[in-house]
Design a protein around this motif. Structure first.
Motif, PDB file in Angstrom:
ATOM      1  N   PHE A  83      60.285  59.844  55.274  1.00 54.29           N
ATOM      2  CA  PHE A  83      61.299  58.925  55.192  1.00 54.29           C
ATOM      3  C   PHE A  83      61.126  57.397  55.861  1.00 54.29           C
ATOM      4  N   LEU A  84      61.232  56.413  54.789  1.00 54.06           N
ATOM      5  CA  LEU A  84      60.963  54.891  55.000  1.00 54.06           C
ATOM      6  C   LEU A  84      61.463  54.636  55.099  1.00 54.06           C
ATOM      7  N   THR A  85      62.436  53.226  55.519  1.00 59.67           N
ATOM      8  CA  THR A  85      64.076  52.787  54.892  1.00 59.67           C
ATOM      9  C   THR A  85      64.059  51.610  55.816  1.00 59.67           C
ATOM     10  N   ALA A  86      63.970  49.983  54.861  1.00 58.17           N
ATOM     11  CA  ALA A  86      64.773  48.785  55.180  1.00 58.17           C
ATOM     12  C   ALA A  86      66.066  48.556  55.544  1.00 58.17           C
ATOM     13  N   ILE A  87      66.352  50.001  55.772  1.00 56.44           N
ATOM     14  CA  ILE A  87      68.418  49.879  56.560  1.00 56.44           C
ATOM     15  C   ILE A  87      68.710  50.560  57.152  1.00 56.44           C
ATOM     16  N   ASN A  88      69.143  50.470  57.867  1.00 57.57           N
ATOM     17  CA  ASN A  88      70.052  51.793  59.057  1.00 57.57           C
ATOM     18  C   ASN A  88      71.292  51.644  59.543  1.00 57.57           C
ATOM     19  N   HIS A  89      72.411  52.442  58.729  1.00 55.62           N
ATOM     20  CA  HIS A  89      73.660  53.038  58.944  1.00 55.62           C
ATOM     21  C   HIS A  89      73.777  53.308  59.748  1.00 55.62           C
ATOM     22  N   GLY A  90      73.327  53.739  60.984  1.00 54.54           N
ATOM     23  CA  GLY A  90      73.670  54.374  62.177  1.00 54.54           C
ATOM     24  C   GLY A  90      73.119  56.453  61.986  1.00 54.54           C
ATOM     25  N   PRO A  91      73.575  56.936  62.813  1.00 55.95           N
ATOM     26  CA  PRO A  91      73.041  58.010  62.640  1.00 55.95           C
ATOM     27  C   PRO A  91      73.237  58.778  61.522  1.00 55.95           C
ATOM     28  N   HIS A  92      75.158  58.923  60.845  1.00 59.79           N
ATOM     29  CA  HIS A  92      74.616  59.254  59.474  1.00 59.79           C
ATOM     30  C   HIS A  92      73.633  59.868  58.951  1.00 59.79           C
ATOM     31  N   HIS A  93      73.349  58.359  57.728  1.00 57.31           N
ATOM     32  CA  HIS A  93      72.573  57.975  56.756  1.00 57.31           C
ATOM     33  C   HIS A  93      70.797  58.765  58.109  1.00 57.31           C
ATOM     34  N   THR A  94      70.696  58.661  59.182  1.00 55.38           N
ATOM     35  CA  THR A  94      69.456  58.965  59.635  1.00 55.38           C
ATOM     36  C   THR A  94      69.886  60.973  59.434  1.00 55.38           C
ATOM     37  N   PHE A  95      70.858  61.265  59.787  1.00 58.05           N
ATOM     38  CA  PHE A  95      71.043  62.624  59.402  1.00 58.05           C
ATOM     39  C   PHE A  95      70.783  63.548  58.027  1.00 58.05           C
ATOM     40  N   ARG A  96      71.623  62.374  56.977  1.00 51.38           N
ATOM     41  CA  ARG A  96      70.752  62.846  56.012  1.00 51.38           C
ATOM     42  C   ARG A  96      69.816  63.338  55.304  1.00 51.38           C
ATOM     43  N   GLY A  97      69.100  61.848  56.296  1.00 51.48           N
ATOM     44  CA  GLY A  97      67.248  62.393  55.932  1.00 51.48           C
ATOM     45  C   GLY A  97      66.424  63.135  55.991  1.00 51.48           C
ATOM     46  N   TYR A  98      67.557  63.842  58.135  1.00 55.36           N
ATOM     47  CA  TYR A  98      66.767  65.209  57.746  1.00 55.36           C
ATOM     48  C   TYR A  98      67.168  66.210  57.658  1.00 55.36           C
ATOM     49  N   ALA A  99      68.430  65.639  56.393  1.00 56.22           N
ATOM     50  CA  ALA A  99      69.157  67.394  56.282  1.00 56.22           C
ATOM     51  C   ALA A  99      68.571  67.370  54.539  1.00 56.22           C
TER      52      ALA A  99
END
Length: 237
Positions: A83-99
């Protein structure tokens, strides 16, 4: 010779696709563009890809939804997604990517060298898997063509030699991944090593015992197997 691997680049912004192509062109692989999640899913219906670089924020079907569709398909569920993203909403957003099934989650702006290195390893893993499939097909084809009583001759010796070369290549790749200390790459490398070990076990099981006896055949009836080819599968694979 193994064909070039295909890398799927998914982003709704043309300038981002051009930037990714510039970064990855040095890998000398086939780069395929998709401007939307829908376009990416269509490409996956007809082509086989080594890795997918997927933008998170896209109009319509976003990256998370696209990844979910990819992981639901049996044909594509094992393709690594970065995943490539220009935004970072913290651990929850990152976890959603891995999920959603991503093997990595990289925020923009990213280091081009790091991205290229990660993609290069996944391409290498993909090619190792292709080699495994080719060797397994060769094994089936050659053994189907040879009577059972003759399977301990030149055919098995050739297959053992080929598998040994593949094992050495896989071992070198695993050491390279280990130095990177990247959990996502380590998991993918372990899959390759596990498949190599299963192929080794299957091939070892084909060495026939003499008629009416248990255990291994006498030395003068065994195929000529290089010493390195005789080691058992890695128990940790």
């Amino acid at each position: 010779m193994t064909e070039k691997a295909k890398i799927l680049l998914v982003d709704d912004r043309q300038e981002n696709l051009l930037a990714l192509e510039a970064i990855l062109s040095a890998l000398d692989q086939t780069l395929v563009r998709a401007h939307s999640g829908e376009e990416a899913l269509k490409a996956l219906l007809t082509d086989e890809f080594a890795v997918i670089l997927l933008d998170v924020q896209m109009p319509g079907m976003d990256g998370f939804e696209t990844a979910a569709h990819i992981k639901r398909r049996e044909k594509t569920r094992d393709i690594p997604i970065i995943f490539l993203t220009a935004i970072n909403h913290g651990p929850h957003h990152t976890f959603r990517g891995y999920a959603a099934g991503a093997v990595d989650y990289i925020s923009k702006p990213f280091d081009p060298w790091v991205l290229r290195a990660k993609v290069a390893v996944f391409v290498d893993l993909y090619k190792k898997n292709c080699q495994l499939r080719e060797q397994a097909a060769l094994l089936r084809g050659r053994l189907d063509a040879v009577p059972g009583e003759n399977r301990s001759g030149d055919v098995l010796a050739e297959l053992f030699t080929r598998l040994t070369a593949l094992e050495e290549s896989a071992d070198g790749m695993a050491k390279q991944v280990e130095l990177s200390a990247d959990p996502s790459l380590t998991a993918s490398a372990n899959q390759v090593l596990s498949r190599v070990a299963r192929l080794r076990a299957a091939l070892d099981a084909l060495v026939p015992a003499p008629a009416g006896h248990g255990g291994p055949p006498p030395a003068d009836q065994r195929p000529t197997i290089p010493p390195a080819a005789r080691r058992p599968p890695d128990a940790n694979a």
